[in-house]
Every structure is written in C-alpha cells, then in structure tokens.
Scaffold this motif. Structure first.
Motif, PDB file in Angstrom:
ATOM      1  N   ASN A  30       8.412  22.960 -78.835  1.00  0.00           N
ATOM      2  CA  ASN A  30       7.430  21.955 -79.887  1.00  0.00           C
ATOM      3  C   ASN A  30       6.318  22.425 -80.659  1.00  0.00           C
ATOM      4  O   ASN A  30       5.819  23.560 -80.789  1.00  0.00           O
ATOM      5  CB  ASN A  30       6.572  20.923 -78.802  1.00  0.00           C
ATOM      6  CG  ASN A  30       6.374  19.998 -80.161  1.00  0.00           C
ATOM      7  OD1 ASN A  30       5.563  19.793 -80.784  1.00  0.00           O
ATOM      8  ND2 ASN A  30       7.111  18.313 -79.775  1.00  0.00           N
ATOM      9  N   GLY A  31       7.415  21.924 -82.308  1.00  0.00           N
ATOM     10  CA  GLY A  31       6.760  22.104 -83.911  1.00  0.00           C
ATOM     11  C   GLY A  31       6.836  23.663 -84.304  1.00  0.00           C
ATOM     12  O   GLY A  31       7.152  24.304 -83.615  1.00  0.00           O
ATOM     13  N   PRO A  32       7.149  23.503 -85.124  1.00  0.00           N
ATOM     14  CA  PRO A  32       7.473  24.738 -86.415  1.00  0.00           C
ATOM     15  C   PRO A  32       6.395  25.753 -86.573  1.00  0.00           C
ATOM     16  O   PRO A  32       5.531  25.514 -85.923  1.00  0.00           O
ATOM     17  CB  PRO A  32       7.827  24.493 -87.496  1.00  0.00           C
ATOM     18  CG  PRO A  32       6.877  22.826 -87.583  1.00  0.00           C
ATOM     19  CD  PRO A  32       6.576  22.553 -86.844  1.00  0.00           C
ATOM     20  N   GLY A  54       3.782  25.096 -82.224  1.00  0.00           N
ATOM     21  CA  GLY A  54       3.393  24.771 -83.379  1.00  0.00           C
ATOM     22  C   GLY A  54       3.234  24.083 -83.605  1.00  0.00           C
ATOM     23  O   GLY A  54       3.271  22.906 -83.495  1.00  0.00           O
ATOM     24  N   GLY A  55       2.898  24.308 -85.585  1.00  0.00           N
ATOM     25  CA  GLY A  55       3.046  22.448 -86.515  1.00  0.00           C
ATOM     26  C   GLY A  55       1.281  23.055 -86.567  1.00  0.00           C
ATOM     27  O   GLY A  55       1.176  24.225 -86.909  1.00  0.00           O
ATOM     28  N   ALA A  56       1.113  21.673 -87.302  1.00  0.00           N
ATOM     29  CA  ALA A  56      -0.245  21.489 -88.282  1.00  0.00           C
ATOM     30  C   ALA A  56      -1.207  21.683 -87.204  1.00  0.00           C
ATOM     31  O   ALA A  56      -2.205  22.740 -87.894  1.00  0.00           O
ATOM     32  CB  ALA A  56      -0.222  20.490 -89.296  1.00  0.00           C
ATOM     33  N   ASP A  91      -3.319  17.875 -81.839  1.00  0.00           N
ATOM     34  CA  ASP A  91      -2.805  17.212 -81.883  1.00  0.00           C
ATOM     35  C   ASP A  91      -1.880  17.854 -80.652  1.00  0.00           C
ATOM     36  O   ASP A  91      -1.528  17.276 -79.899  1.00  0.00           O
ATOM     37  CB  ASP A  91      -1.275  17.292 -82.541  1.00  0.00           C
ATOM     38  CG  ASP A  91      -2.095  16.120 -83.597  1.00  0.00           C
ATOM     39  OD1 ASP A  91      -2.344  15.823 -84.348  1.00  0.00           O
ATOM     40  OD2 ASP A  91      -1.104  16.589 -84.506  1.00  0.00           O
ATOM     41  N   LYS A  92      -1.853  18.521 -80.119  1.00  0.00           N
ATOM     42  CA  LYS A  92      -1.337  19.630 -78.980  1.00  0.00           C
ATOM     43  C   LYS A  92      -2.211  20.349 -77.955  1.00  0.00           C
ATOM     44  O   LYS A  92      -1.325  21.034 -77.045  1.00  0.00           O
ATOM     45  CB  LYS A  92      -0.666  21.234 -79.914  1.00  0.00           C
ATOM     46  CG  LYS A  92       0.430  20.747 -81.255  1.00  0.00           C
ATOM     47  CD  LYS A  92       2.301  20.272 -80.632  1.00  0.00           C
ATOM     48  CE  LYS A  92       2.046  19.565 -82.169  1.00  0.00           C
ATOM     49  NZ  LYS A  92       3.033  20.366 -83.026  1.00  0.00           N
ATOM     50  N   ILE A  93      -3.375  20.161 -78.196  1.00  0.00           N
ATOM     51  CA  ILE A  93      -3.964  21.421 -77.262  1.00  0.00           C
ATOM     52  C   ILE A  93      -4.328  20.413 -76.033  1.00  0.00           C
ATOM     53  O   ILE A  93      -4.303  21.212 -74.552  1.00  0.00           O
ATOM     54  CB  ILE A  93      -5.675  20.948 -77.391  1.00  0.00           C
ATOM     55  CG1 ILE A  93      -6.791  21.672 -76.455  1.00  0.00           C
ATOM     56  CG2 ILE A  93      -6.505  19.553 -77.658  1.00  0.00           C
ATOM     57  CD1 ILE A  93      -6.592  23.242 -76.325  1.00  0.00           C
TER      58      ILE A  93
HETATM   59  P1  AMP Z   1       3.495  18.945 -86.075  1.00  0.00           P
HETATM   60  O1  AMP Z   1       3.650  17.452 -86.780  1.00  0.00           O
HETATM   61  O2  AMP Z   1       2.381  19.281 -86.124  1.00  0.00           O
HETATM   62  O3  AMP Z   1       4.303  18.994 -85.316  1.00  0.00           O
HETATM   63  O4  AMP Z   1       3.614  19.236 -87.721  1.00  0.00           O
HETATM   64  C1  AMP Z   1       4.270  19.712 -87.941  1.00  0.00           C
HETATM   65  C2  AMP Z   1       3.731  20.462 -89.727  1.00  0.00           C
HETATM   66  O5  AMP Z   1       3.169  20.565 -90.013  1.00  0.00           O
HETATM   67  C3  AMP Z   1       4.962  20.353 -90.549  1.00  0.00           C
HETATM   68  O6  AMP Z   1       5.459  19.475 -91.378  1.00  0.00           O
HETATM   69  C4  AMP Z   1       5.433  21.965 -91.364  1.00  0.00           C
HETATM   70  O7  AMP Z   1       5.650  21.666 -92.577  1.00  0.00           O
HETATM   71  C5  AMP Z   1       3.608  21.907 -90.755  1.00  0.00           C
HETATM   72  N1  AMP Z   1       3.026  23.648 -91.130  1.00  0.00           N
HETATM   73  C6  AMP Z   1       3.710  24.719 -90.018  1.00  0.00           C
HETATM   74  N2  AMP Z   1       2.914  25.456 -90.312  1.00  0.00           N
HETATM   75  C7  AMP Z   1       1.639  24.730 -91.461  1.00  0.00           C
HETATM   76  C8  AMP Z   1       1.036  25.988 -92.532  1.00  0.00           C
HETATM   77  N3  AMP Z   1       0.920  27.063 -92.115  1.00  0.00           N
HETATM   78  N4  AMP Z   1       0.754  25.697 -93.395  1.00  0.00           N
HETATM   79  C9  AMP Z   1       0.976  24.119 -93.796  1.00  0.00           C
HETATM   80  N5  AMP Z   1       1.193  23.156 -93.503  1.00  0.00           N
HETATM   81  C10 AMP Z   1       2.118  23.652 -91.861  1.00  0.00           C
END
Ligand code: AMP
Length: 417
Positions: free
Chosen positions: A337-339, A203-205, A209-211
């Motif tokens: 890894n990643g929300p 997950g994540g932004a 970054d993750k590809i």
């Molecule tokens: P990363 O550092 O790439 O793992 O991304 C983590 C960040 O992605 C966190 O701060 C989340 O708030 C943000 N994030 C995850 N999903 C979303 C979303 N749908 N829209 C905006 N931000 C997000």
C-alpha cells in the motif's frame, strides 16, 4: 467472520437493492458529463451478471462526488446509467431520484433481470447522516439488500449501513456482492494465516495515515519495507536530517515505537538507504486553492544518511529499490500500500516501478500479492501490470481501515454465514 453472499440467497423475482461504487471520474465535454474511467463500473459486472442470471430485479444505488445534499447536475448518475447500458448491452432504466414515488413506480415496473439506476444518494444530506427515516425510504424498494461497494464500507451511511439494518429487521437478507466477497477474502481471510515469508510494503505521504496498519501488521509480517515521504519521519525519529522533505515531526514518537516493536518481534524493518532528492523553487504563482506553486528542480541521488538542508527526498534510490526487490522476490505473501515516492512525476517513479515489478515477479514465483488500493493500484495499472498480481483492492480508506483490523460498518451490517 464470513458473510452471506448473493450465492446464498434466493433473489428470483425479488427487488434487490444493491449499493455499488459508481464514484467514477467524469469530465465536462461540451456541456455533457462523460465517464472517463469505467473501471468501477466494470468491477460490479460479475455481481450484476449473476443477479441477472438468477432473475433478480436489480436496483442500483450509489454516490458520486460530494454534492453535499444538493442536486448538483455535474454529479448526476445519469451518464453512469448510460455507460452501464453500453457495457452490458442491456436496457438500463434511470430515475432522477433515489427515494419517493417515482422510484417506487420504476421499481414496480421491473421484470426479472432488469436494471434500474437511482440518482446520487448524496443529493440528500440524510445519506451521510445515516438518517433512519431516509434509510426507511430507500428500503421501500428493497426485498434483499446487497452491498458490493467495498470502497464506501468504512462509512456508516444510509445506503451503506442503514438500509441493511431496515431490510434485516423486516426479515429480509442483507448480503455481500461478489466484489465485496473478494475484498473480504483477500484483505481479511487470506491474511489470517499468511504463507511465509510475509512481506509488507508501505509507502505514501504520511506516517499518521499508516501507523495503525504498521502496528497491526507488525504482529504478522516477517518484513516491513518503508518508502515514500513517510520514510523521512522514521529517519527523523532516528536522528537523521531530512532537509525540506515532507515529514511529520509530531509523529516521531509513534515511529520510534513501531521500530522498537519490530525489534522486539524480530521483524525486519527496512528504511531507504539512498534517496532521490531535489530542490523546490517557489514559482511565485498560486494554484487554484491559493497555495504557492513549487517547481522541483535538480533531481539527484543522495547516498548519505542526511538530506541536505535545502533539498527534499522524493523517491527511494536505486540501492534501496534493489534491496527491497530482493526481499519482495522471496515472499510468499505480499501486501503493498502506497507509492515509494512522488510517482506522479516520472523523475520520481523509478522506486515505485521497481517495487511493482518485484511484486509481479514474486507473484509469478507463487506468492499471493495483495494490493491495498489507492496509488499502488494506479502505479501498477500505469505500468500495465494490474492483471499480474493476485488482487487489487477497490478501496482506499476502506482497505486501510480493514487492514488495521477495524470492523467496517458496511460489512458488519451484512448477515454472517
Ligand atoms: P498516500 O495517499 O498516503 O498513499 O500518499 C500518496 C501520495 O504521496 C502520492 O501522491 C505521492 O506523490 C506522495 N508522496 C510519496 N512520496 C513522497 C515524497 N517523498 N515527497 C512528497 N510526496 C510524496
């Protein structure tokens, strides 16, 4: 390749120069900088205790923040040395420099089992430049080099790489600490031949970054579950409308090729089927960086393929969370890894929480669960579940690069077994 560790070398009465990750969060309280989270210090204690029991003279080097070559008082490691003394119940010496005569004198005064903390290595620009002369200066007090700072191992800096080479050239040993050893074991060896099903949750932004991690793990995984904003770039690539969601339109090609690779390799590649969406309203205010501040209002469930034009997706929906949890529960190996959404806001944390619980359940059922650092670690800790998974990486960028299959310079510089 497995690396030599502090268990493999004789350190008795030797000066052990150890790079640690003491880049802890600090807060200014009435003009005094105070450590607000001791986790990173705690993570180094097993290595420190072993070195103490082996009679090493321990010299700790680390960076704190980004002082960019200046003596930035708020980024001094002095409060960290104080905290370490408190946590170990031992005297911890501190020098307000990391090279030079003062350091050499303090190192010469060390007895077996003593600890000395050096000042922030990034007070010198030569650190990040991996300047060979600077590395020589750091290495003046090093008989043995230990790297226990996995979080900075993807950087070829003087204290993470240069010193290791100097010590090795002199005939000394450059080895891994126990934390580094565990990182290499779980992010590396354990994933060489993972027990199946092997489920990867990303997950994540950003897709960008993750590809590379996706690409590499597509060669090994049975299922890849995608959440977070990056899922919308995949959706966009498949022709869906993503409204105001955070997307990378220039990454739809790579997203499509990942989807095709998954198909060709028979890897289950799951994207959210429902989402929590909301509207963003410009408050007219600017943040510290001068960027407009948006308020996020009217969170609601969206079960359609398309996201309305004026809304953005902020979390996976309940159906997706349920389906992902089912897949995760069957796993024998999990990498996460990643929300799954903007979990810092409780309204958009449910998807991430559901995944965290499913990972814990899978672990209870005998799966190895490996959490690739960063926000997933935060999410698990927030939910009080940090100790219920097999391994949580202390690296963010370093764990991602390692999962991508890259050779980390800080690791490569250590001696092979
Ligand atoms: P990363 O550092 O790439 O793992 O991304 C983590 C960040 O992605 C966190 O701060 C989340 O708030 C943000 N994030 C995850 N999903 C979303 C979303 N749908 N829209 C905006 N931000 C997000």
């Amino acid at each position: 390749m497995a690396k030599l560790t502090i268990n493999d070398v004789d350190v008795r009465e030797k000066r052990v120069f150890m790079r640690v990750d003491f880049n802890v969060p600090m807060e200014d309280r009435d003009g005094k900088m105070v450590v607000t989270d001791v986790n990173r210090i705690k993570e180094t204690l097993p290595t420190l205790n072993l070195l103490i029991s082996k009679g090493a003279k321990i010299i700790l080097a680390a960076h704190l923040g980004r002082p960019k070559g200046k003596r930035e008082a708020t980024m001094s490691l002095a409060p960290v040395a104080e905290k370490l003394a408190e946590m170990t119940g031992r005297k911890v010496a501190f020098v307000d420099d990391c090279i030079g005569e003062k350091v050499e004198r303090a190192a010469a005064a060390l007895k077996a089992g003593d600890i000395l903390v050096l000042e922030n290595v990034r007070y010198y620009n030569e650190e990040e430049a991996n300047d060979p002369a600077f590395a020589e200066k750091l290495a003046k007090v090093a008989d043995v080099y230990v790297n226990d700072a996995f979080g900075t191992a993807h950087r070829a800096h003087a204290s993470t790489e240069g010193v290791a080479h100097v010590v090795t050239k002199r005939g000394g040993k450059a080895v891994a600490g126990l934390l580094m050893e565990r990182e290499l074991k779980f992010l590396g060896d354990e994933l060489e031949k993972p027990a199946r099903p092997f489920v990867v949750i990303l997950g994540g932004a950003k897709v960008s970054d993750k590809i590379k991690v996706i690409d590499r793990l597509l060669e090994k995984a049975d299922a890849i579950l995608i959440g977070g904003a990056m899922s919308y770039t995949f959706k966009l690539a498949l022709g869906a409308k993503t409204g105001k969601s955070l997307v990378e339109p220039d990454k739809t090609e790579v997203a499509l090729s990942a989807l095709n690779k998954a198909k060709a390799r028979n890897v289950q590649f799951l994207l959210p089927t429902d989402n929590v969406i909301a509207n963003q309203v410009n408050t007219g205010k600017l943040n510290k960086k001068g960027k407009p501040v948006f308020e996020i209002v009217n969170p609601r469930l969206n079960t359609a393929q398309d996201i309305p034009e004026d809304a953005a997706g902020f979390d996976i929906g309940p159906d997706t969370a349920k389906h992902y949890a089912e897949v995760i529960r069957t796993a024998k190996t999990v990498v996460w890894n990643g929300p799954m959404g903007m979990f810092e806001d409780a309204r958009f944390a449910k998807g991430t929480d559901a995944v965290a619980l499913a990972v814990v359940e899978a672990t209870k059922n005998g799966a190895k669960s490996i959490i690739g650092g960063g926000d997933s670690v935060k999410a698990l800790n927030n939910a009080g579940l940090g100790d219920k998974v097999t391994f949580m990486s202390t690296g963010g960028g370093a764990s991602l690069e390692f999962l991508e299959g890259l050779v980390l310079p800080g690791v490569a510089a250590l001696a092979d077994k």
